[in-house]
Design an enzyme around this catalytic site. Structure first.
Site, PDB file in Angstrom:
ATOM      1  N   GLU A 242       0.813  -1.215   0.000  1.00  0.00           N
ATOM      2  CA  GLU A 242       0.000   0.000   0.000  1.00  0.00           C
ATOM      3  C   GLU A 242       0.848   1.266   0.000  1.00  0.00           C
ATOM      4  O   GLU A 242       0.348   2.355   0.244  1.00  0.00           O
ATOM      5  CB  GLU A 242      -0.960  -0.020   1.189  1.00  0.00           C
ATOM      6  CG  GLU A 242      -1.937  -1.199   1.098  1.00  0.00           C
ATOM      7  CD  GLU A 242      -2.919  -1.265   2.249  1.00  0.00           C
ATOM      8  OE1 GLU A 242      -2.855  -0.402   3.146  1.00  0.00           O
ATOM      9  OE2 GLU A 242      -3.761  -2.180   2.242  1.00  0.00           O
TER      10      GLU A 242
ATOM     11  N   LYS B 121     -15.641  -1.325   1.890  1.00  0.00           N
ATOM     12  CA  LYS B 121     -14.853  -1.948   0.823  1.00  0.00           C
ATOM     13  C   LYS B 121     -15.832  -2.603  -0.146  1.00  0.00           C
ATOM     14  O   LYS B 121     -16.511  -3.566   0.222  1.00  0.00           O
ATOM     15  CB  LYS B 121     -13.895  -2.993   1.393  1.00  0.00           C
ATOM     16  CG  LYS B 121     -12.786  -2.419   2.268  1.00  0.00           C
ATOM     17  CD  LYS B 121     -11.953  -3.537   2.892  1.00  0.00           C
ATOM     18  CE  LYS B 121     -10.763  -2.989   3.651  1.00  0.00           C
ATOM     19  NZ  LYS B 121     -10.021  -4.070   4.364  1.00  0.00           N
TER      20      LYS B 121
END
Length: 427
Positions: free
Chosen positions: A205, A337
């Site tokens: 990330e 999400k």
């Protein structure tokens, strides 16, 4: 005019070098929508099922050809001829077609690719940006970024048990200035780590994964970097954690392997409360395991009035699990999400439910991403005020920040940067 006339899926490659599903939708008027599906590393047990082929001779078993075939065959047959503007009807048709509670037959990755590409095609048909098509005229709030600059847990090969240490530039006047602050702090942290002989390679990330022993060590580095970059911790920039506690919840205790310590749920709550008192931490995600409802209740009762407690594995963007959590008084915020639940309609339902209950909502990426920037538009569409989309490195993360910058510019004087108001504890 918005009737679907063609559906085509393919395998593409995500940011971790694994296959994922991309879907193209074409409408009767020539409008076109494309969406690529993300994938998680630390996944909740109650998430919708991401379908992988399992053929070890191809892609080491991680291929998604079966999901692609499902889109090109069953899903295409089901939705060709339907109106792309009827998003809820299309999503309901996809859910019915799959016929399982967790989208395990066709795969949530197949269903989500179709769902999101339909929305993109419909937005193009209306000549609207996606955030405006989904959110209407009220979509104008730019989210505060939660920037993941130090990684541990399942996202790193170091002793730190917590998964993410994030900065939130709440004091910035605009989203653009928030991104600038994040970039300056990120590069200042890189130099500080380098000067101490610590690794500065970036993880999935975009955050660093230095060989630090504990959460306080990571937090100290971040605090120093905020100050060295010219910002005031707790005022200009606040902190957020993703503990991903499910990953180290074993036999009723939290096993901090890196620290060599085991904590009961009550001790875990005390530990998190202490960290929040010592540092300007305003948000804690997955501070307890996904099935440790007693621990969640203890934590919520202890610090829920002053700290945002985000449920990721706890809720998995599932309206049913969220409704139960609201009823039981667990957490006070929903991590969103899209691939955890598998359709745009269910995602929006979960966000609306959270907001009606007084919970905040945080739009989120996954550790396996692509150049697709849909979540940036959805963050603005829902006015949720917060987004998690990684660090200030890797183009798969920056695609979302850059899209938010474009949206802010496009909105012009009506754009509102959420700032401190995004988190109730700071309001």
């Amino acid at each position: 005019m918005t009737a679907i006339v063609d559906v085509h899926a393919r395998q593409i490659i995500d940011s971790r070098g694994n296959p994922t599903v991309e879907v193209d939708i074409t409408l009767e008027d020539g409008s076109f929508g494309r969406a690529a599906v993300p994938s998680g590393a630390s996944t909740g047990a109650y998430e919708a099922v991401e379908k992988r082929d399992g053929d070890k001779s191809r892609w080491l078993g991680k291929g998604v050809q079966d999901a692609v075939d499902a889109v090109n065959d069953e899903i295409a047959d089901a939705i060709i001829g339907m109106e792309a503007e009827d998003q809820s009807e299309i999503d309901a048709r996809l859910i019915e077609l799959d016929g399982t509670p967790n989208k395990g037959r066709l795969g949530a990755n197949a269903i989500l690719g179709a769902s999101l590409s339909v929305a993109r095609a419909a937005a193009e048909a209306r000549a609207l940006p996606l955030y405006r098509y989904v959110g209407g005229v009220s979509a104008q709030v730019l989210p505060v970024p939660m920037m993941n600059i130090i990684n541990g847990g399942a996202h790193a090969d170091n002793p730190i048990d917590f998964q993410e240490f994030m900065i939130m530039p709440v004091g910035a006047p605009t989203l653009f200035d928030a991104v600038r602050a994040g970039s300056e702090i990120f590069h200042t942290l890189k130099k500080a780590l380098h000067d101490k002989g610590l690794a500065t390679a970036v993880g999935d990330e975009g955050g660093f994964a230095p060989n630090l022993a504990s959460a306080p060590d990571a937090l100290d580095f971040i605090m120093q970097s905020i100050e060295k970059a010219g910002y005031k911790p707790g005022d200009d920039v606040v902190l957020a954690l993703d503990c991903a506690a499910t990953e180290f919840f074993k036999d009723g205790v939290y096993d901090f392997h890196g620290e060599g310590v085991k904590r009961s749920p009550a001790e875990m709550a005390d530990y998190l409360a202490d960290l929040c008192a010592r540092y300007p931490i305003v948000s804690v995600e997955d501070g307890m395991g996904e099935d440790d409802f007693e621990g969640w209740k203890i934590l919520t009762d202890k610090i829920g009035h002053k700290v945002q407690l985000v449920g990721d594995d706890l809720f998995v963007t599932n309206p049913k699990r969220l409704a139960q959590g609201i009823k039981d008084g667990l957490a006070n915020s929903l991590l969103v999400k899209v691939n955890q639940i598998g359709t745009l309609s269910e995602t929006l339902e979960a966000v609306n439910m959270a907001q009606r209950a007084g919970y905040t909502a945080v739009m989120s990426h996954r550790s396996g991403e692509t150049e697709d920037s849909t979540i940036a538009d959805l963050a603005v569409a829902t006015n949720c005020g917060q987004i998690k989309t990684g660090s200030l490195a890797r183009s798969d993360r920056l695609a979302k920040y850059n899209q938010l910058i474009r949206i802010e510019e496009e909105l012009g004087p009506v754009a509102v940067y959420a700032g401190r108001s995004a988190i109730k504890a700071l309001g």
